[in-house]
Each structure stands twice: as C-alpha cells, then as structure tokens.
Design an enzyme around this catalytic site. Structure first.
Site, PDB file in Angstrom:
ATOM      1  CG  HIS A 162     -70.285 -12.962 -31.187  1.00 54.52           C
ATOM      2  ND1 HIS A 162     -69.218 -12.464 -30.460  1.00 54.52           N
ATOM      3  CD2 HIS A 162     -69.864 -12.979 -32.471  1.00 54.52           C
ATOM      4  CE1 HIS A 162     -68.219 -12.200 -31.270  1.00 54.52           C
ATOM      5  NE2 HIS A 162     -68.598 -12.504 -32.501  1.00 54.52           N
ATOM      6  CG  HIS A 222     -70.901  -8.780 -34.345  1.00 54.56           C
ATOM      7  ND1 HIS A 222     -71.588  -9.909 -34.707  1.00 54.56           N
ATOM      8  CD2 HIS A 222     -69.584  -9.061 -34.553  1.00 54.56           C
ATOM      9  CE1 HIS A 222     -70.742 -10.839 -35.110  1.00 54.56           C
ATOM     10  NE2 HIS A 222     -69.512 -10.351 -35.031  1.00 54.56           N
ATOM     11  CG  HIS A 243     -66.912  -9.326 -39.619  1.00 53.69           C
ATOM     12  ND1 HIS A 243     -68.081  -8.684 -39.270  1.00 53.69           N
ATOM     13  CD2 HIS A 243     -66.647 -10.180 -38.604  1.00 53.69           C
ATOM     14  CE1 HIS A 243     -68.503  -9.120 -38.106  1.00 53.69           C
ATOM     15  NE2 HIS A 243     -67.638 -10.027 -37.675  1.00 53.69           N
ATOM     16  NE  ARG A 254     -86.660   6.882 -50.063  1.00 53.28           N
ATOM     17  CZ  ARG A 254     -87.461   5.995 -50.644  1.00 53.28           C
ATOM     18  NH1 ARG A 254     -87.619   4.797 -50.104  1.00 53.28           N
ATOM     19  NH2 ARG A 254     -88.117   6.300 -51.744  1.00 53.28           N
ATOM     20  CG  ASP A 279     -64.359 -16.820 -46.324  1.00 50.88           C
ATOM     21  OD1 ASP A 279     -65.175 -16.192 -47.025  1.00 50.88           O
ATOM     22  OD2 ASP A 279     -64.610 -17.187 -45.161  1.00 50.88           O
ATOM     23  CB  ILE A 281     -67.539 -18.884 -46.974  1.00 54.56           C
ATOM     24  CG1 ILE A 281     -66.818 -20.089 -47.594  1.00 54.56           C
ATOM     25  CG2 ILE A 281     -68.687 -19.328 -46.087  1.00 54.56           C
ATOM     26  CD1 ILE A 281     -66.064 -20.936 -46.599  1.00 54.56           C
ATOM     27  CG  HIS A 282     -67.442 -14.846 -43.933  1.00 52.51           C
ATOM     28  ND1 HIS A 282     -66.581 -15.908 -43.881  1.00 52.51           N
ATOM     29  CD2 HIS A 282     -67.947 -14.699 -42.675  1.00 52.51           C
ATOM     30  CE1 HIS A 282     -66.546 -16.381 -42.648  1.00 52.51           C
ATOM     31  NE2 HIS A 282     -67.369 -15.671 -41.899  1.00 52.51           N
ATOM     32  CG  ASP A 304     -64.321 -13.870 -38.480  1.00 52.01           C
ATOM     33  OD1 ASP A 304     -63.905 -13.992 -37.306  1.00 52.01           O
ATOM     34  OD2 ASP A 304     -65.524 -13.747 -38.760  1.00 52.01           O
TER      35      ASP A 304
END
Length: 430
Positions: A162, A222, A243, A254, A279, A281-282, A304
C-alpha cells in the site's frame, strides 16, 4: 386486468453425488429450482409437494459443493478494482468481464477489494462495487456481496504494497465519511461490506462500534497492534483479521500480538474469523497448520490475488514501465526473482490448504464457502446446500495429480440454479 402469471418451476435433481455436509462428504441427492434459483428440501419436494424433477443429472460419484466465496480479491482478468476508468460505464464493463472470469474458477460470490487510495478514487469506484442482490442473473457470473476497502487507515510501518502517501488516520465518523463517501457507508444503497483498518492508528478504536452498527464488518489488518490493543478491538466489535501473519506485528512469546486472538478461550464469541492466503507464496504451510489447529472454525481462505488472476501464464506490462512474469500463481518482476504478488485462484488455495492442514475435503471446501458466509452473516443463503439457500453450486472431481497428489478439479459451475460453466463442453460461460 389479469393477474401476473408466476413462472413455472423447473426442478433439477442431482443424484449419485457426494455433498458437503458438516465436516464430511455424504452421499445424498440435491434438488434445486432453477426458476427461483433456490435449493429445495428433497423430501418435501417429492413427498409433500409431489414434485417430479424436470431434469435428473447423474454426477457419477463426483462432489457437489456450494459455490466458493472470496472475501479479498484485488482484481482479475486484467482488471484492477482500485483503478478508476474514464467513465462508470467503462469500469462496469471491466467488472462484467471479471464476474464471468471468476465463475470459471468456481467463485460464485466475492468482495471486490479496493486497496488504500485517495478519496477521489473511492468515490468513483465504490458505487459500482455494491452488492448486486436479487437483480443478479445467473449468466452474469460471480456476484459482488459488497466492497472490501483495505485501507487507507493502516499502519505506515505495516503497509505492505500500500502506498504510504495515501495512508491516513481517522479521528471521528466524519473522517470516514470524507474518505469513503457517505452514500457508500450508509443507507440502502451503501456499497461497503468490510473495512480493514489498523485499530491503533488515530482514534480508530473508538470508531469501531460506529462502523459495525452500520452492518459493516471491521477487520484488523496492516497493523502494529499489540495483543492488548487487538483484544480491545474485538471487544469494540472487530470480528475479522485480514490475511493473518502478513503485514502485522509478528508473534512473540511475551506479546503474541494479533495472532494471540486465536488463543482466547474465555469467550469464544470474541475469537475472530481470519483470512489465510494458501497460495504457497504468502505463508509457509506450517504457519497455516498452526493457525488452523488454533481456531479451525474461523479460517477463511482468500486469494488476495491481483489483476492477472485468471489470465494465462506470460509476460505482462505493469506500472512504471516494469513488466511482470506470471508463472502459475507466482508473479515476479522481469529480470529478477523479486515477488510481485500472487494470482492464485481460490480452488488452488482450497487444494493447497487440504494438502497442508490435514483438513478433510469438506472442511477445506467449507473454508472457502460456509465459513466466509458465516463471517458475512449469510449462513443459510450462501455457502450452503440447505433448503432455501441460493443454488450456487460447483461440481468437482477428486483426481490424482502425478506432481501434487490428490487435487480437486472443477467440472461445472452453477449460479442461482443455472449452469454457467462446464469443463466438458466449453472453456467459457455456457
């Protein structure tokens, strides 16, 4: 004047099939009315209403499951939901191509996702992304269930891809209105169904009750939130994590951060749903398995995926003169090994999740149908084979792939009682 004549029912009976029922596959017939687009109660249709099927379809032992629901999709078929076009008509034409392309991948409903953008972009594109509802026709392909706005109220330190220059914070309701537009947030014609925002940014925690009171799902994402801040967000009404593991404070023994919400035991109603991108990848497969074992009933498979989803492998123009190489689900910048995102389909994610998590076939399919329907408050309408639900269906064969093992292969897609795609007849919508 004579009264309006109701259209006659056209009853279809699926037989010799295995259907998703709970966590298992069971042998059971399914009856649908292709005129109303609804699933019928089989025994009531035959014994109570004395209906005879107009058409009997023998599935030869294949799997009949609810159509898939993708709650996070940035674009497909070369179209990006976050890019405004010269006119609304041009944008809507792109959406039509997306809807038909998604249907060929088994997705019958989805939340078109708009990433962090300027207010001008939101005001232009969001009206086109509202839930289509009863006006949606089967031949239109996949239907929007409302927009997912991912941002711009995100942590600058957890922005991912983003653009930081468009990120902002919200002090009050009017900041949300100024960003998204009042008509997109409120009223009968509102377009937003889900908002991803960082609860610790600005005064967002106090805005969560206002958001959810307008029938909008608040998802934590995010975000650099601590565990305590994440718990406060769920107490305020947050019911989703966007995600999981990606673009958030990492787990620490902790301070477990946002991931720690999956370990709450005192009040199960506050354990949120959470998106997983399976996927390859993520996330590492073991991370997916850990999350699933912690909270199996909350896992929502999402792609996504970016706008190259659904397009053939090859080299595509991107932004700033760069080009992207698409190899399966993986996107890399030409001339390097740098990952540029994913273009996985949801059925690919279902297959990966089944291989990696230990979930049953039914559980894997539920993670992309029943559970997202529950998240969206659409249980009994979407993601289900219960009587009265929309007849959004997929037919699958369970085949042995020499490279990846058992693989669910999409054979047919039905939308509101109409068959719109058939692998054996065509590569496009029928």
């Amino acid at each position: 004047m004579p009264g309006k004549t109701e259209p006659e029912s056209h009853v279809i009976k699926f037989t010799n099939c295995r259907i998703v029922k709970g966590d298992e596959l069971v042998e059971q017939d399914v009856w649908i009315d292709s005129t109303s687009g609804k699933i019928l109660r089989a025994q009531e249709a035959f014994y109570g209403l004395h209906l005879s099927p107009d058409e009997v379809i023998d599935l030869g032992g294949r799997i009949l499951a609810p159509g898939l629901i993708d709650c996070q999709l940035n674009g497909a078929q070369g179209f990006d939901f976050s890019v405004a076009q010269a006119s609304k008509e041009e944008y809507d034409e792109g959406l039509q191509i997306v809807n038909k392309g998604l249907a060929r991948t088994g997705v019958t409903s989805y939340l078109p996702t708009v990433v962090s953008s300027t207010a001008e972009v939101y005001h232009k594109v969001l009206p086109s992304l509202a839930a289509t509802g009863s006006k949606h026709r089967s031949e239109d392909g996949a239907e929007s269930l409302g927009a997912h706005v991912e941002g711009p109220f995100l942590s600058p330190g957890r922005n991912g891809v983003h653009k930081t220059e468009v990120l902002r914070s919200a002090s009050n309701e009017e900041d949300l209105v100024a960003c998204y537009g009042r008509d997109n947030l409120y009223g009968h014609s509102k377009s937003i169904r889900l908002i991803t925002a960082a609860p610790e940014v600005g005064n967002m925690l106090s805005n969560i009750p206002h958001i959810v009171s307008n029938d909008i799902i608040y998802s934590i994402g995010h975000s650099d939130a601590t565990y305590e801040q994440a718990v406060t967000a769920t107490n305020q009404g947050a019911t989703m994590i966007t995600h999981l593991f990606n673009a958030m404070r990492p787990f620490y023994h902790r301070n477990p951060g946002i991931f720690g919400l999956l370990g709450q035991q005192s009040d199960h109603s506050r354990r949120p749903f959470y998106g997983i991108i399976a996927d390859g990848i993520h996330l590492h497969p073991t991370s997916i398995r850990i999350a699933y074992n912690a909270h199996p009933d909350g896992l929502v498979l999402v792609t996504d995926a970016m706008k190259l989803c659904g397009l053939p492998d090859g080299i595509y123009d991107w932004t700033n003169g760069e080009r992207i190489i698409k190899t399966g689900a993986r996107l890399t910048l030409e001339g390097s090994d740098k990952i540029a995102g994913s273009s996985a389909t949801l059925i690919e994610c279902v297959n990966n999740f089944r291989r990696w998590s230990g979930a049953s076939t039914a559980q894997a399919l539920n993670a992309a149908s029943l559970i997202p329907a529950k998240l969206l408050g659409l249980q009994g309408v979407k993601g289900s084979l219960e009587s009265g639900a929309d007849a959004d269906l997929i037919v699958l064969s369970d085949e042995e792939d020499p490279y990846s093992g058992r693989t669910l292969v999409l054979n047919q897609v039905w939308k509101r009682g109409g068959k719109i795609w058939d692998l054996g007849k065509d590569t496009g919508l029928v």
